[in-house]
Structures are given as structure tokens and as C-alpha cells.
Design a protein around this motif. Structure first.
Motif, PDB file in Angstrom:
ATOM      1  N   SER A   1      13.083  -6.728  16.211  1.00 21.26           N
ATOM      2  CA  SER A   1      13.948  -5.566  16.349  1.00 21.26           C
ATOM      3  C   SER A   1      13.095  -4.321  16.256  1.00 21.26           C
ATOM      4  N   SER A   2      13.686  -3.189  16.550  1.00 17.54           N
ATOM      5  CA  SER A   2      12.930  -1.950  16.397  1.00 17.54           C
ATOM      6  C   SER A   2      13.367  -1.280  15.106  1.00 17.54           C
ATOM      7  N   ALA A   3      12.501  -0.421  14.582  1.00 17.08           N
ATOM      8  CA  ALA A   3      12.756   0.160  13.267  1.00 17.08           C
ATOM      9  C   ALA A   3      14.076   0.940  13.235  1.00 17.08           C
ATOM     10  N   LEU A   4      14.455   1.463  14.374  1.00 17.03           N
ATOM     11  CA  LEU A   4      15.673   2.261  14.397  1.00 17.03           C
ATOM     12  C   LEU A   4      16.923   1.408  14.178  1.00 17.03           C
TER      13      LEU A   4
ATOM     14  N   LEU B   1       9.306   4.859   7.208  1.00 16.36           N
ATOM     15  CA  LEU B   1       8.846   5.675   8.329  1.00 16.36           C
ATOM     16  C   LEU B   1       7.563   5.147   8.989  1.00 16.36           C
ATOM     17  N   PRO B   2       6.596   4.604   8.236  1.00 20.19           N
ATOM     18  CA  PRO B   2       5.377   4.151   8.922  1.00 20.19           C
ATOM     19  C   PRO B   2       5.635   3.112  10.006  1.00 20.19           C
TER      20      PRO B   2
ATOM     21  N   GLY C   1      10.276   6.511  -2.030  1.00 18.16           N
ATOM     22  CA  GLY C   1      10.040   5.083  -1.825  1.00 18.16           C
ATOM     23  C   GLY C   1      10.644   4.599  -0.523  1.00 18.16           C
ATOM     24  N   TRP C   2      11.828   5.099  -0.236  1.00 21.12           N
ATOM     25  CA  TRP C   2      12.460   4.706   1.019  1.00 21.12           C
ATOM     26  C   TRP C   2      11.624   5.194   2.203  1.00 21.12           C
ATOM     27  N   ALA C   3      11.214   6.465   2.146  1.00 23.18           N
ATOM     28  CA  ALA C   3      10.505   7.051   3.291  1.00 23.18           C
ATOM     29  C   ALA C   3       9.160   6.370   3.504  1.00 23.18           C
ATOM     30  N   VAL C   4       8.388   6.166   2.438  1.00 24.02           N
ATOM     31  CA  VAL C   4       7.053   5.607   2.666  1.00 24.02           C
ATOM     32  C   VAL C   4       7.134   4.149   3.090  1.00 24.02           C
TER      33      VAL C   4
ATOM     34  N   LEU D   1       0.821  -1.211   0.000  1.00 24.11           N
ATOM     35  CA  LEU D   1       0.000   0.000   0.000  1.00 24.11           C
ATOM     36  C   LEU D   1       0.856   1.263   0.000  1.00 24.11           C
ATOM     37  N   PHE D   2       1.982   1.208   0.708  1.00 26.37           N
ATOM     38  CA  PHE D   2       2.797   2.412   0.820  1.00 26.37           C
ATOM     39  C   PHE D   2       3.273   2.867  -0.558  1.00 26.37           C
ATOM     40  N   THR D   3       3.785   1.909  -1.339  1.00 28.29           N
ATOM     41  CA  THR D   3       4.269   2.268  -2.671  1.00 28.29           C
ATOM     42  C   THR D   3       3.108   2.682  -3.562  1.00 28.29           C
TER      43      THR D   3
END
Lengths: 747, 741
Positions: free
Chosen positions: A567-570, A652-653, A646-649, A208-210
Motif C-alpha cells: 500500500s502507499s503511505a497515504l 512521514l519518512p 513520535g507519530w510524525a517521525v 532509528l526514528f524514535t
């Protein structure tokens, strides 16, 4: 007539050797030794069970995503002749001979391999040089994490494939836009964009993000088109339209082609994806027609539509509930588990542990198993008989009934006594007359929640019903708490006084149903124990099934499972975490999801450079200082929209999500980020290296850097492919970061 | 009703309008607003001051009408009234919101003579002789200010008196806004600052042609002050910060593109905004926490939420003014506190795990209260030497040491093994094992301090410690789940094999008794103000995300709100009770909802028309500017105050929508005014156009007033039969089944 024979038949083929070579290398890297290890690797244990269920045509619900991805995996199994007989219970379990490992893993591997030529094409379509495109594709080729993820029966590589395909098709479409709108290839690429988007969404909701990104970019491009004043009068005519330009009626300009452009995009990017998405579910529901382990999550109506299971029991029940009907009542919510309204001879304890008192009447609970004590009889308060008259008198919305417990013949009752665990609600009991000035209050009004008119008849399975207590307006509700020992840990049922609107815990439906015939209690007990039988079949429409299944997929919450490798996104940006996929039972051979460290770091650097440079250019342009030519700036921006966007969407969510996260969730974002590296490099070499010397040095640096990427790939390839087996010392050497969890056997 | 101003003739150019003083006595800006230069023409539509006075009067009248009713605790007054009392009593408490709102409530109570003795136990408690009117009056005062603020904002954005009047009328006659302003709640305070920030932002934008003038500075810094206020009441204030931030970025971007402005000047603009909109609010925000922690210096119900180091600062806490040895040594008697919020002390007692729950050994739990069973002795793994012998040398525990923890009362060792934990099945069970300190190798734990090097000493209170089980490699932690009755409803303690540093698996040492070591005063360990600030924010954030809806609980969903789907009971349930029900005036709310769609349509068609290069007359240009720029700002505010709720996992309530509702009402005023002007513009004689325009606005106003007449009992109280009863005065008004009055 035979004039065409005068000229020789000539076939001219243009073959981009780069593409062919990349595809071949990709296939080799992803397909090499595909059936090794012949054991269950990581999440194969999860997806495998669904493949098996597909093979056996048994219905299931998977809350991790829509069914298209599962179906593709199952297609692999189908082509390999898998019969579905394998117990998917443990990572590392050896596959039995009937499991076609190679063909099960083939589709993800192919998808992973095809990502490489796609990446090449995307960079070419973004108008960067073939050299840069080749570099980008090679980086994807040498990315260990993508290789690992492609080589097993997992969904990420398929997802990435469809995402890249969607991006590529959109770029092709957009580049054709300028000179050949509405040509055949224009349509093909536009439609392919929509199809690829829906496939990506169908594999995993991450797609969905893309999809959203592409929609936004398409919207932006269309907005620019709106500003193009030449466009309104040309190109149209084949589609009738009336689109008066606002506010200026005198000119009568009719922007036919703009509207057509808009409609074409709407069709391809919204209607087709929605239709495709529905079709995935249609195929899914058509394939899976047998009842199975997840039945009880669904409503009774849904269960009844599956072969076997509930359908066997409910087949042939009378449809309309009448006075004298014998019924079981299932709570619609199904949480914490499905259960039926139940009573038994035990009474509420006179005093609870906390000192509060009860009515000491017969317990009413919700019981998660089929039981003869789940049967209730619908009784007309004005009449004594407990059998269905002839003809049956159906119960309608708004009618007042009494519910008689079949085995104990006591009446369902509620009164102003606090419920055992939810003291703000009323206790529900089966009334025992202790002669203590506590009168029976056993009248209930039937309210059909999903009624079409106010005179609807109460129907088996289909009607969702609320029971409103006549004296106190309390609503019969499943509180969700489970009773202590004295209530046999069954679920508490209460009368909710402050009914705040609709909630499924207050809604019940009739599941098993028969017309009672026995006047005497003894006979009736025998009758209650006998199975129901008669014949009427009920079928749900596809849309009803789809809505229910979709809703369940979205709302079903598995218990928050902590996982050793979550793991966490960070952690992902710096790859501070890895996932051990498989460990050889005896040797030190193992497979890890572990990226090419150098590529990850370079991708981060590229992203930072891109953002900083863009900001710099942007501020300078605002002050009317143009560092680079206008067309180069446009290329730079559109490359950023795709790659940084593309990287951000895709990344980041995850910071907002509360589910268990794994490193592999980052791979789609990573793919976009890697594509940014050649873009930034080419830009730097074109515009920042002014002199010939600096250009040469820059190229030398790139070559050196590229060879180190290759070296890193080679270093980690043993844990990517799982062979050769490494010694303890070698494994320790591979642990470049302390946070990585490389498995070292104790000697 | 003053006459509708009609289409104002000749819209001025975009930036020529001067900065005007707020017409009339705006309550915040009353005194120091500098007089504008004389040369400026009075651009305000005629009669705007009179209208402002009227609007303000009506607003105050509607909010103060029947303010003392009902004379008992309503709904969340039980929380915020109680917290106001805590300030008066200087008792420390914990709340998920920042302190400003409650401090102001406390201050209002203090000034009006309330002595802080009323317990505010539960809704429905009568106030009797206690003076609650000061606090309610304060909230009602701030709530009344919303209407003039909204009026001025719309007036500034649309330059149209009817639009402003329509907005004011909507807000005055909305039952929801009235109800929410009449009680001791945080919402009127929050909305006051929020609207204040929006108003000053809009005013400041209007001064853009005279940067660095006194009025420009005044509005800019007032924006900052209001932002700090909004943030200081609830974290929802963050959304208005976002709104102002976006507006500022847009503004700066505009300035940057202005080539006649030198870079030095641009730098000045940037600095001024950084100063007023970032540094000033931060300073104020920090200051209010400083006041908060200075005022609340007595131990109270909030202690347990905070770390041991913090607790030592509170008068009356058992950690206050005590002195204990600083570094941990073998032989010390200690208590260990889990670092998760409201995490308990490591505890054990003579009871065993019941049959079927892991091994039948002694229970180990986490217990929230201070108790002798929380005491443990640190021992070396091998030696049984009596360390209490005063002659033996002191040996300190160091990071990385292997230790054994012996329970003081029962002399059992802290033990773990590969049995599954009672509730968290994936973890290992933790038990008390062994007799008189003799156990087995499963009793050994490695002690590690987070972020320290091996060999360092371990400090009481401040070291965050992880205990790793040597045999299985798991980490001692508390899962936060409550054990059943056999475990005395204490909290489960497990050994987790998943090696993550979450607060669940970190501990600190709180009590420490070792007669051989010199005691130091805990004041040495006093956390700095920055640490306290950080800690209190962590606790608040965790508290907020901890407010999760339970299963089978009916909760309010964000999509319910704009359609006014369901209200909140403020007071009273039964027919004989005095009932107040928080519900928006449905006519107003549905008009707002409809207008949002209408605005979207208008804005899109305007934007497309402009993009297509349609030639507009100057009047239409002005209208399109109002729709896109003014309406856009307000619509953005609505989005920012509404959409984020869809992503929140915490429990949501209907009243969370009210900030967004303010924006929505302003949008309604602007949109209808613009549309009526636009369509009236097609009529040829200007008198007819004016009649249609004026009539339209008047019809809307009358509609709203009539609906208020119908629904006013919702806020001013109803007694008697419920609305479902035909004899009730509200009969027939229950338009939706989900309304409960």
C-alpha cells in the motif's frame, strides 16, 4: 546486637492495581489461543527461514534490518527446542510437529502485551491523570491491528515495545532530573533509555526514528538546562574538569555539573547504544559460523572465514601471488551476480546484429559458475616460463604482468575496438594472431586498491586489484550486461577508458590460487583440473566482518517486489487497505491486519485538534494572551513532543522511501497517535468544558464513545483471532470499506 | 586591493540601519530603485562602491575571458543549446526542467542572430559559421552577476567590507564557477535568480524598520520575481523558495510578538508577503508556461511523452485537426495508448511467443510508434454478428460492459491466462488467441472508466480506461520492460493480478474509426490550460525520478562534492584535444569546507555563551549577531541546497553542488572576517589589532589568487600532455588521484 529484632520485619508493597489489571488483560488478549492457527501466517514465512538458519548456525544476510529481532525470534525457537527443520515456502502451510509454534510466537506476544502497561506509565509520567492513562492503555488493548501483529512471529510488536520502553525510561529520567540528578534511579532510567533505543534500532531500522526523536528532545532539554544560571556551580566536584565559560575568563566559573550532565547523556544515549548495536552483530556473527545460501553476496575473504563453502576450497592456498601462479579472479562487485573472469575457445562474432564489427578474437567474459576455464596464469612479460620459480617471486603493486588463460594459453588482451554491448568501452579478448596488423596488447599493470604501502605484495583473497592496461590505460571492468546467445549469456567484460575513480566493478580479487608446477601444456591442464590444497587459515577481525556485513545490509537491493497487499503511505491514515494474513484451508475463518476503525479515526481527530489548538495557543501567547496556566501549557507541549513527534517521525519518512510498503509499517506511528487521544480528551475536559453541566455531558460522551470502541473491537475480533469462522454474509458485512480485501470463498 | 577597512568603530543598534540603495549599478536594480530619505546617514563602509565596481569588473573580465573557446559543443550544451534552437524553430520538445532557462537561452540566441539551424548533436561538434556567442555571452553575463550579488549580500549581512571582498574574491577566482558560467547551461541562469532572491531578501530584511516604503515594496516584490525565476529554471529553485519561506515565517513571528503592532497592521504585513512571495511568483511561473506552450506549437520530439489530448494541439501531429467519433461503440476500430509516461500503443503481430515463454501464442506488446498493427476492433463477447453492416443500429460501449478486443490485422482476440508473463514473472501472460475472432472465455474483458459510474459512455482520448480480465480478475497493463529480440524490443504487456490504479494499467483510446458515428472535431476535447500545466508537471516529475543510475555505473555522490573529489569533463579527452575540466579551485573549496566546520564551532560556542548569560561588550554583541543571524541565514541556505541531494534517487552530477557552494563561499567570508576581528580584539594596541586583522584577510586573498594562477588552465583550456605527464604545465597539480586532467 540483636536490636534489629525489636522491630518486626515489615515489607510494605505498593501495588498499582490498574497496572496489574492492564497487564493481565493484555496477556489474555495477546496470548489467547496463541498456537492457533497451526499454520504459517503471512511474514512468518519470511522470518521463519532465518529462525531455521539460526538453529542450524548457517550464515545469512537479511537486508530488511539488523539481526537483533531475528535473534529474539530465534531465542523463542531455541527455548521451544526447535531443530530448524521446516521448509518455509508457503503462507498457510501446516506446521509439522517439530515446530514449537507456541514458543516461537511467545516473545512477540509478550512484547505486545507489555506495551499496554507501558502506555499507561507513559501517560502517567507525562503528568496526566490515572483516568486518562487507563483510557489510553485500554485503547491500545482494544486495537485489533496491534493484537494481530503481536500474535505471530513478527517483529513489529517487539519494535513497539522497545520504542515505548525507551520513551518511558526517558520520561522517568527527565522527571527525576529536577530533584535527584545522578541518583541511582536517575542512572538506571537514563541507561535504560539508551539500551531500549539500541534494542529498537537492532530490531528494525525504523527504531532509528524514535531514537532520533529522543536525542532531539534530550538535546532540547539540555539546551534549557544551559540557560539555568544556578547550575554551573552546584552538584559537581566529583569529576575534574576545565570548562572556562566563553569570553569571560575573570569569573573563572567552571560548570562542572553541566559538563557532567552532558557526558552522562553522551555516554548513555550515544556510546552505549553504539556498543550495544555492535554487540548484536558480534553475537550474530558468533552464532552463525557455517556457510550457507547467502555466501556469494559476501567478499571472498568473508566467505573464507565461514566453515564449509569457500573455506574448504581456499584452505591452505599460498598467500602471495607469484609469477607462475594459477589463479581464479572474482569480481568484487558481486552484481548482478558473483562471477569469475573467464574465457573459452569461442570467438567474438565478426559482425554483431547491429552491424558493428569485432576483432573476432577469443571471447573473455565473466562467468557465474566455477569452471576450469576460470583459471589464469600470472606471467612475467620478460620470461617464457609458466611455472613458479624457487623461491617464488611475488607480484607487487605496480608490477606489469601478462595473464595467460590456462586451458587455451592465450593472453588477456584489450585494444581500441568497441566492446560488444558497451560501445564506449574497449573490447577485451584473448589474443589470436590473425596477422592483420593488429598487434597484441597484453601488458597489464597490477594496482592493489587496498594496499598499505606501494610495495605491497598481491595477496590471495585479501588484495583487491585493478588491472590497468599499459598501452591504453583502460581498466578491466565488469559491465554488468549479459551477452547474447553467441556469448552463452555470460557477463560482458570490457576495458573502461574513462575510469572515473573507484568502483567495485573494476576491482578483482584472487579466489583460488596455487603455484603452477607443470612446464607442459598437457600436464598443466591436468593440474588445472585438480583441486587446490595446502594449509593456511585466514581470519577476519570482527570489525572488518561487521563493516562488510553492515554495508551489505544497507546496500543490498532486492528486486522491487510488487505485492498484492502493498500500500502507499497515504492509505494508512484512513486505513484504506488491509492485509490478509491467513485463510483457513476449508472454512471461512481468516486473519486480517485490520485496525479498530473507530480508534484510528479518533486518533486522527485528536491529532488535528492537538495541532490546531497548539497553533491557536501559540499565536495567542505570542500576543501575550494566556488561555491556560503556564504549567498546563508545559504539559501540553511535552505531551505533544512525544506523541505528535513520535507519530510524525515514524510516519512521514515513509513518503520518501521507495521500498514496498505495508500497513504494518504504520503501527509504531499509530501507537503514538493513540496515546494522544486521552491527552486531548483530558485537556478538553479540564480547560474547555467550563461549566459542570458541560463536563458531565462530555464524560457521558466519552463513555458512549468508549463503548463503541469496544463494540468495534468485538465486531472485528473474528478476523483478528481467526475464530470463529464467519459465514459469507457475515464477512460481507465486515467489509466496511470497498478497498478492503476480505476473502470470500466462491461457493 | 583597497585597504582593509579595519574593525568598524561603534556598531549600530540592530534595526536602526536604514535601507540603502545598492551601491553602484546593480544590473537588475539599476533604474527604478527609489532614493532613500535624505536624513539617513550613509551607513555603508567607506569605499564599498569603488570596491563593488572593481569586483564587478574583475568578475566580468574573468567570465568573458576566452569565452568563444572552444568553438565546439561542450558537455550539456548539446541539450540546452538544442532546446534553445527548438524555441527558435517553435518545435515542441520535452525536458525534465521547467522552461524559463531554455526560453531565455533561446531568446538570447534569437536576439543575437542565431537562426536555430545548428543541430547540437553531440559534444565536440564544431559550431562553424553558426552564431553561438550570443547564448554563451548571455550565460556568462548572468554568471558574472553572481559575484556582485554575493558581495552585496555579505556586505549587508556583516556590514564589513573585508568580508564582502573576501567572498567576492573567492567567487571570482574559483575555476569551477568560471567554467560553469562560460557555456550554454542552465546553471548560471539558475544561480543568477537564486542569488538575486537571496540578495533581495536580505535587502528587504534591512528595510524592516520602514515597512511599506517604496524600497521595501521594491525588494519584496523583487524577491518574488526572483523566486519565480529560480523555480522556472530548475526545480532546485524550490530550495531557495524554502529558504525565503523560512525567513518570512521567522520575520512574521517576530512581528507577531511585537505588541506595539496592531493586529490590523500585522494582517497588512501578512497580506503583503502573501501577495509578493506567493501570488506574484505563482502568476509569473504560470505565465512562463503559457509562453512556453504558445511558442512551441509544432509537433516535435517531445510529443510522445504527452497524452493524446495534448498532442492534438500540436501542428504537424497526426492528431492535429482531425475529427473522430466521440463515444466508443461496438464495431469501432481503435488504438489504445498506455497512460504511463512514454507508454506505447497496444500492439500485436503475426509472431508467436518463443518456446519456453508461456504459451506459444501470438505476441501482444506495447509499441511506441504509430502502426497498422496497433488497430483493434471492439466486439461483443458472444455475438459474431457483423457490426460493420451499416444498417445495424449503433450500440455504445458503456462502463462495466464485457467486451472482446479483436486485433484487426490478424483477427486474434486479446487473451490472457494463468501462464507467467515473459519478464514480470508475477504477472500473467497476454497473448493473441483464436481464429477469425473465435476464441474462448479467456478473451473477455470488463471495461471500466476510472472515476465514473456504471452505465456511462466511454469517451475517446479523455476516458482513462481499465481492462479487467473476466476469468482471472487481473488487469491489463504494460510493465515498461523491454522484451528481448524475439519481441522486437517492444515493451512487455502483462495482466497484473495486483489491483492498483497505476498509470501502467490505465489506457485511453486514441484513434477511433466508426463510419456510423458522427465525427466531432478534437478541439472540443482540447485540454484547458490548467490541465496542460498539471500534465506537464506530472511528466517532468516522472521524468526526473526516471533518471536513475544504472548498475555498474560510476556516479557522483553528494559527499564527493564539498571535498572537490571529482570534476566533470566539459570538453576533450585526449592529449591533443582542447580540454576543459569543471573542477573547483581546490584551495577555495577546501577552505570553504574547513570554514563550515569552523563556523559550526563558532556558532555553537557563541550560542552557548549567550545562553549562559555571559556579558559581552557591545562590539562582541554585534559580532555575535553577525555570526548567529547573518551567518545563520547563509548556513541555512547551504544546508537547504545540499542536504536534500542525499535523499534523491536520481542521477546526480558534480555541478549540482554549485548553488550550495555560493552559500558556502559567503559563509567563508563572514566567518573569517568575524573570527579575525574577534581574535584581533584581544591585542592591546589598536594598530596591532588592525594589522593582524588586515593581514589575515590579505593573506587569504593572496592565497586564493595564487591558487587561481596555478589552476586557471582548468577553465580556460589546456592542450598538450595530461597532468600525469611531468612535461605538462599542470604537472604536480593533480593532488587527488580522482581528478582527470
Amino acid at each position: 546486637m540483636l536490636g534489629f529484632l525489636k522491630n518486626p520485619v515489615v515489607v510494605t508493597a505498593e501495588i498499582n492495581v490498574n497496572l496489574v489489571a492492564l497487564t493481565v488483560m493484555g496477556l489474555i488478549s495477546r496470548l489467547w489461543g496463541l498456537s492457533y492457527p497451526r499454520a504459517v501466517v503471512f511474514d512468518e514465512v519470511y522470518y521463519g527461514q532465518f529462525v531455521s538458519l539460526y538453529m542450524k548456525r548457517i550464515f545469512f544476510v537479511d537486508d530488511s534490518g539488523p539481526p537483533f529481532g531475528h535473534m529474539l525470534l530465534a531465542l523463542g525457537g531455541y527455548l521451544g527446542g526447535f531443530d530448524g527443520n521446516f521448509l518455509w515456502n508457503r503462507i498457510g502451510a501446516e506446521y509439522s510437529m517439530n515446530v514449537p509454534v507456541w514458543s516461537l510466537r511467545l516473545l512477540p506476544a509478550l512484547a505486545g502485551a507489555l506495551c499496554i502497561p507501558l502506555a499507561y506509565q507513559i501517560l502517567v509520567e507525562l503528568q496526566f491523570s490515572h483516568c486518562a492513562a487507563l483510557g489510553g492503555a485500554l485503547l491500545i488493548l482494544l486495537e485489533n491491528s496491534l493484537i494481530t501483529q503481536s500474535r505471530f512471529m513478527l517483529l513489529e510488536s517487539i519494535l513497539i515495545f522497545f520504542i515505548l520502553l525507551a520513551v518511558l525510561s526517558y520520561l522517568k529520567f527527565y522527571n527525576l532530573q529536577r530533584h535527584s540528578s545522578f541518583s541511582a534511579s536517575w542512572w538506571v532510567w537514563l541507561l535504560l533509555t539508551g539500551v531500549a533505543c539500541s534494542c529498537a534500532v537492532g530490531v528494525k531500522y525504523m527504531g532509528l526514528f524514535t531514537y532520533m526523536l529522543l536525542l532531539a528532545i534530550a538535546g532540547l532539554h539540555f539546551w534549557h538546562m544551559l540557560g539555568n544560571q544556578n547550575l554551573s556551580n552546584v552538584g559537581g566536584g566529583w569529576l575534574f574538569c576545565s570548562y572556562p565559560c566563553l569570553g569571560d575568563l575573570s569569573l573563572k566559573t567552571c560548570s562542572v555539573s553541566l559538563l557532567c550532565h552532558f557526558l552522562a547523556r553522551g555516554l548513555a544515549l550515544i556510546i552505549i547504544p553504539v556498543a550495544m548495536y555492535l554487540s548484536f552483530f558480534y553475537v550474530h556473527l558468533t552464532l552463525l559460523y557455517r556457510s550457507g545460501p547467502h555466501d556469494q553476496i559476501m567478499t571472498s575473504a568473508f566467505q573464507a572465514s565461514l566453515e564449509g563453502g569457500l573455506a574448504r576450497i581456499t584452505q591452505g592456498q599460498p598467500l602471495e601471488v607469484a609469477y607462475g601462479s594459477q589463479i581464479t579472479l572474482r569480481n568484487v562487485l558481486g552484481k548482478p551476480m558473483q562471477c569469475w573472469l573467464h574465457s573459452h575457445t569461442n570467438t567474438y562474432p565478426i559482425r554483431y546484429e547491429n552491424g558493428r564489427g569485432s576483432s573476432h578474437q577469443q571471447q573473455v567474459t565473466c562467468y557465474p559458475f566455477k569452471d576450469v576455464n576460470n583459471w589464469w596464469i600470472v606471467k612475467d612479460p620478460g620470461m617464457q616460463q609458466l611455472v613458479v620459480s624457487n623461491p617464488p617471486r611475488p607480484v607487487r603493486h605496480g608490477h606489469i604482468v601478462q595473464l595467460v588463460h590456462g586451458i587455451t594459453t592465450r593472453y588477456l588482451n584489450t585494444h581500441d575496438v568497441a566492446a560488444p554491448l558497451s560501445p564506449h568501452s574497449q573490447e577485451v579478448s584473448c589474443y589470436i594472431d590473425y596477422n592483420v596488423s593488429m598487434p597484441a596488447q597484453n601488458l597489464w599493470r597490477v594496482e592493489i586498491v587496498n594496499r598499505e604501502s606501494d610495495t605491497d605484495v598481491w595477496k590471495t583473497i585479501l588484495s583487491e586489484v585493478r588491472f590497468v592496461h599499459v598501452n591504453t590505460s583502460a581498466v578491466l571492468k565488469l559491465s554488468g550486461a549479459s551477452l547474447p546467445e553467441w556469448g552463452y549469456r555470460q557477463l560482458e567484460v570490457v576495458g573502461e577508458k574513462l575510469s572515473k575513480g573507484y568502483h567495485q566493478s573494476m576491482v578483482w580479487n584472487v579466489e583460488e590460487h596455487r603455484y603452477g608446477k607443470s612446464q607442459e601444456q598437457k600436464e598443466r591442464e591436468v593440474e588445472l583440473h585438480s583441486p587446490t590444497q595446502m594449509d593456511i587459515s585466514k581470519n577476519l577481525s570482527f570489525m572488518a566482518k561487521f563493516t562488510e556485513l553492515q554495508w551489505k545490509i544497507l546496500t543490498l537491493k532486492n528486486e522491487d517486489t510488487e505485492h498484492k497487499y502493498s500500500s502507499s503511505a497515504l492509505d494508512w491514515i484512513t486505513m484504506d487497505t488491509n492485509i490478509a494474513y491467513w485463510l483457513h484451508p476449508t472454512s471461512g475463518a481468516q486473519i486480517h491486519l485490520l485496525g479498530n476503525v473507530l480508534t484510528w479515526a479518533s486518533a486522527n481527530v485528536a491529532a488535528v485538534i492537538y495541532v490546531c489548538l497548539s497553533l491557536w495557543y501559540l499565536v495567542r501567547r505570542r500576543r501575550k494572551i494566556y488561555d491556560i496556566p503556564e504549567d498546563a501549557w508545559q504539559l501540553w507541549v511535552s505531551a505533544g513532543e512525544i506523541c505528535v513527534g513520535g507519530w510524525a517521525v515514524n510516519y512521514l519518512p515513509f513518503f520518501l522511501m521507495e521500498k514496498t510498503l505495508f500497513l504494518y509499517h504504520y503501527l509504531p506511528a499509530l501507537t503514538f497517535q493513540i496515546l494522544l487521544i486521552p491527552i486531548v480528551l483530558q485537556h478538553l475536559s479540564d480547560y474547555l468544558c467550563r461549566s459542570l453541566l458541560s463536563k458531565t455531558m462530555f464524560r457521558a460522551l466519552i463513555v458512549a464513545w468508549f463503548s463503541s470502541v469496544y463494540l468495534v473491537y468485538c465486531t472485528f475480533s473474528p478476523v483478528t483471532y481467526g475464530e470463529p469462522s464467519l459465514s459469507v454474509a457475515e464477512l460481507k458485512d465486515l467489509r466496511w470499506k470497498d478497498s478492503w480485501n476480505i476473502l470470500i470463498r466462491k461457493q | 586591493m583597497p585597504p582593509a577597512g579595519g574593525g568598524r568603530a561603534g556598531p549600530g543598534p540592530l534595526r536602526s540601519r536604514g535601507c540603502r540603495r545598492p551601491p553602484g549599478p546593480s544590473p537588475r536594480a539599476a533604474s527604478p530603485a527609489p532614493a532613500p530619505p535624505e536624513a539617513r546617514p550613509p551607513a555603508a563602509p567607506a569605499g564599498s562602491r569603488a570596491a563593488l565596481a572593481l569586483v564587478t569588473l574583475l568578475s566580468f573580465a574573468s567570465r568573458f575571458h576566452r569565452l568563444p573557446e572552444p568553438p565546439h559543443v561542450c558537455w550539456d550544451e548539446t541539450h540546452f543549446g538544442k532546446m534553445g534552437s527548438y524555441y527558435i524553430n517553435r518545435t515542441f520538445f520535452f525536458d525534465v526542467h521547467p522552461p524559463l532557462g531554455k526560453m531565455l537561452i533561446g531568446l538570447a540566441g534569437y536576439l543575437s542572430g542565431y537562426d536555430g539551424t545548428f543541430p547540437f548533436q553531440k559534444p565536440g561538434d564544431r559550431y562553424e559559421q553558426h552564431n553561438y556567442m550570443g547564448m554563451r555571452g548571455f550565460c556568462a553575463f548572468l554568471g558574472s552577476c553572481l559575484v556582485p550579488f554575493a558581495y552585496l549580500t555579505v556586505l549587508e549581512l556583516s556590514k564589513s567590507l573585508p568580508a564582502a571582498l573576501l567572498t567576492a574574491c573567492i567567487l571570482i577566482f574559483d575555476t569551477g564557477c568560471i567554467t560553469l558560467s562560460q557555456y550554454i547551461l542552465l546553471d548560471p541562469i539558475l544561480m543568477f535568480f537564486l542569488m538575486g532572491a537571496v540578495l533581495s531578501m536580505v535587502k528587504c530584511n534591512a528595510c524592516a524598520d520602514r515597512p511599506f516604503s517604496a524600497s521595501w515594496w521594491f525588494w519584496l516584490s523583487l524577491t518574488g520575481v526572483n523566486l519565480a525565476g529560480a523555480m522556472g529554471v530548475k526545480f532546485v529553485g524550490l530550495f531557495v523558495v524554502l529558504l525565503v519561506g523560512l525567513n518570512t515565517i521567522y520575520d512574521l513571528w517576530d512581528l507577531l510578538g511585537n505588541l506595539s503592532l496592531s493586529l490590523v497592521m500585522f494582517g497588512k504585513h501578512l497580506l503583503a508577503r502573501v501577495l509578493c512571495l506567493i501570488l506574484l511568483p505563482l502568476a509569473l511561473y504560470t505565465a512562463m508556461f503559457a509562453v512556453h506552450f504558445t511558442v512551441l506549437n509544432k509537433s516535435g520530439p517531445g510529443d510522445g511523452f504527452f497524452s493524446s489530448a495534448f498532442q492534438s494541439q500540436l501542428i504537424g501531429n497526426n492528431l492535429h485537426n482531425v475529427s473522430i467519433p466521440e463515444h466508443l461503440a461496438y464495431g469501432s476500430v481503435i488504438t489504445m495508448k498506455n497512460l504511463r509516461m512514454a507508454g506505447g500503443y497496444l500492439h500485436s503481430h503475426w509472431h508467436l511467443y518463443p518456446e519456453g515463454v508461456g504459451a506459444r501464442q501470438q505476441q501482444v506488446t506495447a509499441y511506441l510508434h504509430k502502426d497498422l498493427n496497433n488497430l483493434w476492433i471492439i466486439k461483443k463477447p458472444d455475438s459474431d454478428a457483423d457490426l460493420s453492416d451499416p444498417s445495424s443500429p449503433v450500440e455504445f460501449v458503456r462502463h462495466g460492459d464485457i467486451i472482446r478486443l479483436e486485433h484487426k490485422e490478424t483477427s486474434r482476440n486479446l487473451h490472457s491466462h494463468q501462464h507467467e508473463a515473459p519478464l514480470t514473472r508475477k504477472h500473467f501472460q497476454v497473448t493473441g488467441y483464436g481464429i477469425n475472432g473465435t476464441g474462448d472465455s479467456n478473451d473477455f474483458w470488463r471495461i471500466e472508466v476510472v472515476g465514473r459510474k456504471p452505465g456511462k459512455l466511454i469517451k475517446v482520448l479523455r476516458s482513462q480506461v481499465r481492462l479487467t480480465h473476466v476469468a482471472t480478475g487481473c488487469i491489463l497493463g504494460s510493465s515498461g520492460k523491454t522484451l528481448p529480440k524475439w519481441g522486437w524490443e517492444q515493451v512487455e504487456v502483462t495482466c497484473t493480478p495486483y489491483l492498483k490504479d497505476t498509470p501502467n494499467s490505465l489506457w485511453n483510446f486514441e484513434d477511433h474509426i466508426n463510419p456510423k458515428l458522427p465525427n466531432i472535431s478534437l478541439d472540443v476535447l482540447k485540454p484547458s490550460f490548467a490541465e496542460i500545466l498539471l500534465e506537464s508537471h506530472m511528466v517532468m516529475i516522472r521524468g526526473n525520478s526516471g533518471l536513475k543510475p544504472k548498475d555498474n555505473e560510476v556516479t557522483s555522490k553528494p559527499w564527493h562534492w564539498p571535498i572537490n573529489y571529482q570534476g566533470l569533463r566539459f570538453s576533450g579527452v585526449n592529449e591533443t584535444d582542447y580540454r576543459v575540466y569543471l573542477l573547483g579551485n581546490p584551495v577555495v573549496w577546501w577552505l570553504n569546507l574547513f570554514t563550515i566546520g569552523l563556523y559550526l564551532l563558532t556558532a555553537i560556542s557563541t550560542a552557548v555563551a549567550l545562553k549562559r548569560g555571559v556579558q559581552l561588550s557591545s562590539e562582541l554583541k554585534e559580532l555575535s549577531r553577525v555570526v548567529l543571524r547573518g551567518g545563520g541565514q547563509i548556513a541555512l541556505g547551504w544546508l537547504l541546497h545540499y542536504l536534500p541531494f542525499f535523499m534523491m534517487g536520481r542521477v546526480l552530477y558534480f555541478h549540482h553542488y554549485f548553488p550550495a557552494m555560493l552559500f558556502s563561499s559567503m559563509l567563508t567570508g563572514i566567518t573569517w572576517d568575524t573570527l579575525l576581528k574577534f581574535f584581533a580584539g584581544f591585542l592591546s594596541p589598536s594598530t596591532a589589532a588592525r594589522r593582524v586583522y588586515g593581514g589575515g584577510i590579505l593573506a587569504l586573498v593572496l592565497l586564493i589568487m595564487y591558487s587561481f594562477y596555478l589552476f586557471h588552465p582548468l577553465s580556460y583550456g589546456m592542450i598538450g600532455p595530461m597532468a600525469s605527464d611531468p612535461s605538462s604545465p599542470m604537472a604536480g597539480l593533480r593532488w587527488m588521484d580522482s581528478w582527470e586532467f
